[in-house]
Write a protein that holds these residues in place. Structure first.
Motif, PDB file in Angstrom:
ATOM      1  N   GLY A  63      10.312  -1.387  -7.531  1.00 17.16           N
ATOM      2  CA  GLY A  63      10.614  -0.114  -6.867  1.00 17.16           C
ATOM      3  C   GLY A  63       9.416   0.832  -6.954  1.00 17.16           C
ATOM      4  N   ARG A  64       8.791   0.874  -8.145  1.00 16.99           N
ATOM      5  CA  ARG A  64       7.629   1.766  -8.317  1.00 16.99           C
ATOM      6  C   ARG A  64       6.478   1.329  -7.411  1.00 16.99           C
ATOM      7  NH1 ARG A  64       9.578   2.706 -13.445  1.00 16.99           N
ATOM      8  NH2 ARG A  64       8.771   0.841 -14.441  1.00 16.99           N
ATOM      9  N   ILE A  65       6.262   0.012  -7.319  1.00 25.08           N
ATOM     10  CA  ILE A  65       5.184  -0.476  -6.435  1.00 25.08           C
ATOM     11  C   ILE A  65       5.498  -0.083  -4.986  1.00 25.08           C
ATOM     12  CG2 ILE A  65       4.098  -2.569  -5.488  1.00 25.08           C
ATOM     13  CD1 ILE A  65       4.493  -3.832  -8.317  1.00 25.08           C
ATOM     14  N   SER A  66       6.768  -0.264  -4.602  1.00 28.74           N
ATOM     15  CA  SER A  66       7.125   0.024  -3.197  1.00 28.74           C
ATOM     16  C   SER A  66       6.954   1.510  -2.867  1.00 28.74           C
ATOM     17  CB  SER A  66       8.566  -0.424  -2.904  1.00 28.74           C
ATOM     18  OG  SER A  66       9.484   0.480  -3.475  1.00 28.74           O
ATOM     19  N   ARG A  67       7.008   2.376  -3.911  1.00 29.28           N
ATOM     20  CA  ARG A  67       6.847   3.822  -3.673  1.00 29.28           C
ATOM     21  C   ARG A  67       5.443   4.312  -4.012  1.00 29.28           C
ATOM     22  NH1 ARG A  67      11.677   3.471  -6.383  1.00 29.28           N
ATOM     23  NH2 ARG A  67      10.700   4.145  -8.322  1.00 29.28           N
ATOM     24  N   SER A  68       4.542   3.379  -4.355  1.00 36.62           N
ATOM     25  CA  SER A  68       3.209   3.791  -4.823  1.00 36.62           C
ATOM     26  C   SER A  68       2.404   4.413  -3.688  1.00 36.62           C
ATOM     27  CB  SER A  68       2.460   2.582  -5.392  1.00 36.62           C
ATOM     28  OG  SER A  68       2.209   1.671  -4.343  1.00 36.62           O
ATOM     29  N   SER A  69       1.386   5.171  -4.085  1.00 31.72           N
ATOM     30  CA  SER A  69       0.590   5.851  -3.053  1.00 31.72           C
ATOM     31  C   SER A  69      -0.196   4.838  -2.232  1.00 31.72           C
ATOM     32  CB  SER A  69      -0.338   6.877  -3.697  1.00 31.72           C
ATOM     33  OG  SER A  69      -1.131   6.224  -4.640  1.00 31.72           O
ATOM     34  N   TRP A  70      -0.574   3.686  -2.839  1.00 33.35           N
ATOM     35  CA  TRP A  70      -1.361   2.737  -2.044  1.00 33.35           C
ATOM     36  C   TRP A  70      -0.500   2.009  -1.011  1.00 33.35           C
ATOM     37  CZ3 TRP A  70      -0.212  -2.461  -2.657  1.00 33.35           C
ATOM     38  CH2 TRP A  70       0.392  -2.860  -3.852  1.00 33.35           C
ATOM     39  N   VAL A  71       0.773   1.725  -1.373  1.00 33.25           N
ATOM     40  CA  VAL A  71       1.674   1.123  -0.367  1.00 33.25           C
ATOM     41  C   VAL A  71       1.923   2.137   0.752  1.00 33.25           C
ATOM     42  CG1 VAL A  71       4.061   0.361   0.053  1.00 33.25           C
ATOM     43  CG2 VAL A  71       2.772  -0.573  -1.872  1.00 33.25           C
ATOM     44  N   ARG A  72       2.146   3.398   0.349  1.00 36.22           N
ATOM     45  CA  ARG A  72       2.375   4.430   1.366  1.00 36.22           C
ATOM     46  C   ARG A  72       1.137   4.563   2.273  1.00 36.22           C
ATOM     47  NH1 ARG A  72       3.768   8.525  -1.756  1.00 36.22           N
ATOM     48  NH2 ARG A  72       1.751   9.529  -1.653  1.00 36.22           N
ATOM     49  N   GLY A  73      -0.048   4.547   1.637  1.00 42.06           N
ATOM     50  CA  GLY A  73      -1.282   4.684   2.423  1.00 42.06           C
ATOM     51  C   GLY A  73      -1.426   3.568   3.443  1.00 42.06           C
ATOM     52  N   ILE A  74      -1.145   2.332   3.018  1.00 40.32           N
ATOM     53  CA  ILE A  74      -1.277   1.195   3.947  1.00 40.32           C
ATOM     54  C   ILE A  74      -0.235   1.318   5.064  1.00 40.32           C
ATOM     55  CG2 ILE A  74      -0.935  -1.314   4.153  1.00 40.32           C
ATOM     56  CD1 ILE A  74      -2.094  -1.507   1.248  1.00 40.32           C
TER      57      ILE A  74
END
Ligand SMILES: O=C(O)CCC(=O)C(=O)O
Length: 226
Positions: A63-74
Motif C-alpha cells: 500500500g505504501r509503495i502504491s501511494r509513494s511519490s515515485w509511483v504517483r510521479g510515473i
C-alpha cells in the motif's frame, strides 16, 4: 530512483520499464505479508497457481509503495492527470504464462509488479515484445495472432520468440502498459505482488474501459496461462 519523465519515455517507447531496487527497503515486510496471504506448498511439483485480490490493506508495505511519490510521479506523468489504483493482487505463479496482453484498450493502464523471488530467462522472468503496446506500431492483428500461435505460425517455442527478458531480483519493480505483449517461460513457483493504475477516467469511453478492465482482472485471474 530514475526520473519519472525518463521512466515514462521508456514506457512510451517500449511499453515497460525496469526499476532496479526501488523497493529494496520493503522486501522483508512484503515477504512476511505474502506468507500470511498465500501458503506455498512445501512440494513445488504439486503447486498450483493461487491469486488473492485487493491486498493493499492486508499488505501495508505494498500500500505504501502504491501511494509513494515515485509511483504517483510515473502515473501522473504517463496519464497526464490524477490516477487511481484500481486493483491489486498477490500471486503464487507456477509454470509458463503464455504470450498475451491484458486486453488491448484505448485507455492506458499501468501494472506495477514485484517478484519476491529472483527470476531469470530460465526461471520465469517476465519478457516483453517492446513497442507492442502502441496501436501505431503495427502489432495489432496478424503480428499479434502469429505470436500467440508461435508454434504453428512461426515454428518457434514461446521462449524462442525474440523478446526482451527482464531478469529481476527482490526489491526491483517492473512497470508496464498492460497493452504490451508479455509472457513468462520456464518458471517454477514464484511469488508476485502487483497493483494496476489508471488515469482518472473522464470520458464515457474511459469509464467503460476502466469498468471492463476491472472486471476482466477478476474474470481472467491475475495472469493468462493459455
Ligand atoms: O510471471 C508471470 O507468470 C507473468 C505475469 C503476468 O503476465 C502479469 O503479471 O501480468
Amino acid at each position: 530512483m530514475p526520473k519519472p519523465r525518463e521512466v515514462v519515455r521508456q514506457l512510451e517507447v517500449f511499453g515497460f520499464a525496469h526499476l532496479r531496487q526501488v523497493a529494496s527497503d520493503a522486501v522483508g515486510g512484503l515477504e512476511r505479508g505474502f506468507g500470511k496471504l498465500i501458503e506455498l506448498s512445501a512440494d513445488s511439483a504439486s503447486s498450483e497457481r493461487v491469486t488473492r485480490f485487493d491486498i493493499l490493506t492486508e499488505l501495508p508495505e505494498l500500500g505504501r509503495i502504491s501511494r509513494s511519490s515515485w509511483v504517483r510521479g510515473i502515473c501522473e506523468t504517463y496519464f497526464a492527470r490524477h490516477h487511481q489504483v484500481i486493483t491489486s493482487d498477490a500471486n503464487a505463479l507456477v509454470g509458463d504464462s503464455y504470450w498475451h496482453s491484458d486486453g488491448f484498450y484505448n485507455t492506458p493502464f499501468l501494472r506495477f509488479v514485484l517478484y519476491l523471488d529472483a527470476v531469470t530467462h530460465d526461471t520465469g522472468a517476465l519478457r516483453f515484445l517492446a513497442g507492442s503496446h502502441r496501436a501505431d506500431n503495427g502489432w495489432l492483428g496478424d503480428p499479434t495472432r502469429h505470436v500467440i500461435r508461435h508454434r504453428q505460425d512461426l515454428g518457434l517455442d514461446g521462449d524462442d520468440v525474440p523478446a526482451v527478458v527482464v531478469d529481476s531480483r527482490p526489491g526491483d519493480v517492473i512497470v508496464f502498459d498492460t497493452n504490451v505483449m508479455h509472457a513468462a517461460w520456464n518458471g517454477d513457483v514464484r511469488r508476485q505482488l502487483a497493483f494496476n493504475c489508471v488515469g482518472e477516467p473522464v470520458t464515457e469511453a474511459e469509464q467503460l474501459d476502466t469498468r471492463r478492465y476491472f472486471l476482466n482482472r477478476y474474470v481472467s485471474g491475475s495472469v493468462l496461462i493459455g
